[in-house]
Design an enzyme around this catalytic site. Structure first.
Site, PDB file in Angstrom:
ATOM      1  CB  VAL A  67      -1.018   0.036   1.169  1.00 18.16           C
ATOM      2  CG1 VAL A  67      -2.018  -1.087   1.067  1.00 18.16           C
ATOM      3  CG2 VAL A  67      -0.321   0.070   2.522  1.00 18.16           C
ATOM      4  CG  ASN A  93      -6.895  -3.708   8.663  1.00 21.58           C
ATOM      5  OD1 ASN A  93      -7.123  -3.517   9.851  1.00 21.58           O
ATOM      6  ND2 ASN A  93      -6.007  -4.618   8.251  1.00 21.58           N
ATOM      7  CB  SER A 145      -5.332   3.804  16.451  1.00 25.24           C
ATOM      8  OG  SER A 145      -4.821   3.613  17.746  1.00 25.24           O
ATOM      9  CE1 TYR A 158      -0.600   2.705  14.285  1.00 24.02           C
ATOM     10  CE2 TYR A 158      -1.465   3.554  16.361  1.00 24.02           C
ATOM     11  CZ  TYR A 158      -1.524   2.650  15.305  1.00 24.02           C
ATOM     12  OH  TYR A 158      -2.525   1.705  15.290  1.00 24.02           O
ATOM     13  CB  ALA A 159      -0.835   9.730  17.711  1.00 25.77           C
ATOM     14  CB  ALA A 160       0.732  12.466  13.296  1.00 21.63           C
ATOM     15  CB  SER A 161      -0.453   8.041  10.551  1.00 17.33           C
ATOM     16  OG  SER A 161      -0.635   6.972  11.480  1.00 17.33           O
ATOM     17  CE  LYS A 162      -3.606   3.498  12.382  1.00 19.45           C
ATOM     18  NZ  LYS A 162      -4.254   2.727  11.302  1.00 19.45           N
ATOM     19  CB  ILE A 191      -7.123  -5.402  18.858  1.00 18.93           C
ATOM     20  CG1 ILE A 191      -8.130  -4.239  18.871  1.00 18.93           C
ATOM     21  CG2 ILE A 191      -7.726  -6.677  18.285  1.00 18.93           C
ATOM     22  CD1 ILE A 191      -9.364  -4.429  19.717  1.00 18.93           C
TER      23      ILE A 191
HETATM   24  P1  NDP Z   1      -0.789  -6.451  12.281  1.00 16.00           P
HETATM   25  O1  NDP Z   1       0.598  -5.949  12.446  1.00 16.00           O
HETATM   26  O2  NDP Z   1      -1.191  -7.709  12.951  1.00 16.00           O
HETATM   27  O3  NDP Z   1      -1.153  -6.570  10.720  1.00 16.00           O
HETATM   28  C1  NDP Z   1      -0.909  -5.496   9.886  1.00 16.00           C
HETATM   29  C2  NDP Z   1      -1.461  -5.797   8.527  1.00 16.00           C
HETATM   30  O4  NDP Z   1      -1.145  -4.700   7.660  1.00 16.00           O
HETATM   31  C3  NDP Z   1      -0.855  -7.043   7.944  1.00 16.00           C
HETATM   32  O5  NDP Z   1      -1.844  -7.760   7.242  1.00 16.00           O
HETATM   33  C4  NDP Z   1       0.180  -6.477   6.989  1.00 16.00           C
HETATM   34  O6  NDP Z   1       0.339  -7.356   5.894  1.00 16.00           O
HETATM   35  C5  NDP Z   1      -0.487  -5.205   6.524  1.00 16.00           C
HETATM   36  N1  NDP Z   1       0.469  -4.224   6.004  1.00 16.00           N
HETATM   37  C6  NDP Z   1       1.399  -3.526   6.675  1.00 16.00           C
HETATM   38  N2  NDP Z   1       2.116  -2.772   5.836  1.00 16.00           N
HETATM   39  C7  NDP Z   1       1.616  -3.002   4.598  1.00 16.00           C
HETATM   40  C8  NDP Z   1       1.946  -2.545   3.313  1.00 16.00           C
HETATM   41  N3  NDP Z   1       2.951  -1.676   3.100  1.00 16.00           N
HETATM   42  N4  NDP Z   1       1.232  -2.997   2.253  1.00 16.00           N
HETATM   43  C9  NDP Z   1       0.213  -3.861   2.444  1.00 16.00           C
HETATM   44  N5  NDP Z   1      -0.142  -4.352   3.623  1.00 16.00           N
HETATM   45  C10 NDP Z   1       0.559  -3.924   4.695  1.00 16.00           C
HETATM   46  O7  NDP Z   1      -1.722  -5.233  12.737  1.00 16.00           O
HETATM   47  P2  NDP Z   1      -3.204  -5.215  13.335  1.00 16.00           P
HETATM   48  O8  NDP Z   1      -4.017  -6.264  12.714  1.00 16.00           O
HETATM   49  O9  NDP Z   1      -3.086  -5.135  14.789  1.00 16.00           O
HETATM   50  O10 NDP Z   1      -3.659  -3.777  12.832  1.00 16.00           O
HETATM   51  C11 NDP Z   1      -4.554  -3.568  11.755  1.00 16.00           C
HETATM   52  C12 NDP Z   1      -4.959  -2.104  11.762  1.00 16.00           C
HETATM   53  O11 NDP Z   1      -5.570  -1.790  12.999  1.00 16.00           O
HETATM   54  C13 NDP Z   1      -3.777  -1.156  11.601  1.00 16.00           C
HETATM   55  O12 NDP Z   1      -4.152  -0.044  10.818  1.00 16.00           O
HETATM   56  C14 NDP Z   1      -3.506  -0.708  13.030  1.00 16.00           C
HETATM   57  O13 NDP Z   1      -2.877   0.538  13.081  1.00 16.00           O
HETATM   58  C15 NDP Z   1      -4.918  -0.682  13.588  1.00 16.00           C
HETATM   59  N6  NDP Z   1      -4.970  -0.771  15.035  1.00 16.00           N
HETATM   60  C16 NDP Z   1      -4.551  -1.877  15.709  1.00 16.00           C
HETATM   61  C17 NDP Z   1      -4.628  -1.931  17.084  1.00 16.00           C
HETATM   62  C18 NDP Z   1      -4.206  -3.126  17.872  1.00 16.00           C
HETATM   63  O14 NDP Z   1      -4.254  -3.049  19.120  1.00 16.00           O
HETATM   64  N7  NDP Z   1      -3.805  -4.228  17.280  1.00 16.00           N
HETATM   65  C19 NDP Z   1      -5.134  -0.806  17.844  1.00 16.00           C
HETATM   66  C20 NDP Z   1      -5.562   0.312  17.059  1.00 16.00           C
HETATM   67  C21 NDP Z   1      -5.478   0.306  15.704  1.00 16.00           C
HETATM   68  P3  NDP Z   1       1.752  -7.778   5.245  1.00 16.00           P
HETATM   69  O15 NDP Z   1       2.802  -7.634   6.289  1.00 16.00           O
HETATM   70  O16 NDP Z   1       1.487  -9.177   4.794  1.00 16.00           O
HETATM   71  O17 NDP Z   1       1.903  -6.834   4.108  1.00 16.00           O
END
Ligand code: NDP
Length: 250
Positions: A67, A93, A145, A158-162, A191
């Protein structure tokens, strides 16, 4: 009875792990055809098998996508629309953290997070919304977030992005509401995923008493909120930030 999201096409970024994976499974259980985009092909392959084994009505189709690559995003969206005719639901996401105190944060650390978490949301929303406008239908759901709502020491980037995702989403909601396109935000608290697994145990234990629910949430808690916002029941909901955080941001 017809499935809730039958004949709908959903595009979910970060589908390979954690919250995105749960979103893909929930949307496919609700009958949608789900394009699960991420960089790790292996994890996407096991996700497809998992949905099939569970007998979900909707199919999951893996898509390798970084992405942070705008050209790849534009090409992927065109490829999906060509293959499936439309994108009804977009879930932005994918996200990363590069934590550190602001005073010692490097430009690279800041920019990397802004690109992965915010610029990517702009690029995808712009590419997909062009097709949604033509179809006069769309559901855009962006994952922010609690850090974007409350701020968090060690996460200025991260907070700025969110927080950016929230302002962006409200603006998009205002621009596209009359075209029958909604744009909402889900703001998760803590989570249990790979992202929070890396936190030291001492941090996890210090955080829990601050959460009214006294525990971390599951990826499925976020997926349920996303499926609601994608469903017909949410047709008059737009520009909202739905916190799914056990009460943390109250
Ligand atoms: P994970 O680290 O478990 O998963 C992150 C996902 O994002 C993976 O599927 C990864 O896939 C994908 N990803 C990361 N960078 C890229 C990229 N450059 N291109 C495509 N895919 C990408 O994170 P979570 O599931 O915990 O988080 C999901 C979302 O929820 C995020 O936006 C996070 O900021 C937000 N969030 C999470 C919280 C938590 O407590 N877990 C709390 C608040 C918000 P791959 O590496 O295969 O590319």
């Amino acid at each position: 009875m017809a499935a809730l999201l039958e004949n709908q096409v959903a595009f979910v970024t970060g589908g390979s792990r954690g919250i995105g994976r749960a979103i893909c499974l929930d949307l496919s259980a609700a009958g949608a055809t789900v394009i699960a985009a991420a960089r790790s092909e292996d994890q996407l392959t096991t996700l497809v098998a998992e949905a099939q084994a569970a007998g979900h009505t909707g199919r999951i189709i893996p898509l390798r996508l970084d992405v942070t690559d705008r050209a790849a995003i534009d090409a992927a969206v065109e490829q999906v629309v060509e293959g499936h005719g439309k994108i009804d639901i977009l879930v932005n996401n994918a996200g990363i953290t590069r934590d550190g105190l602001m005073m010692s944060m490097t430009d690279e650390q800041f920019d990397e997070v802004i690109t992965a978490n915010l610029r990517s949301v702009f690029w995808l929303t712009r590419a997909v919304s062009r097709h949604m406008v033509r179809a006069r239908y769309g559901r855009i759901i962006n994952i922010s977030s609690v850090s974007g709502v409350m701020g968090n020491a060690g996460q200025a980037n991260y907070a700025a992005s969110k927080a950016g995702v929230i302002g962006f989403s409200k603006s998009v909601a205002k621009e596209l509401a009359k075209r029958n396109i909604t744009c909402n935000v889900v703001a998760p608290g803590f989570i249990t995923t790979d992202m929070t697994d890396v936190l030291p145990d001492k941090v996890k234990e210090a955080v829990k008493p601050l959460i009214p629910a006294q525990k971390f949430g599951d990826p499925a808690d976020i997926a349920a909120a996303v499926t609601f916002l994608a469903s017909p029941a949410a047709k008059y909901v737009t520009g909202q930030v739905l916190a799914v955080d056990g009460g943390l941001s109250m």
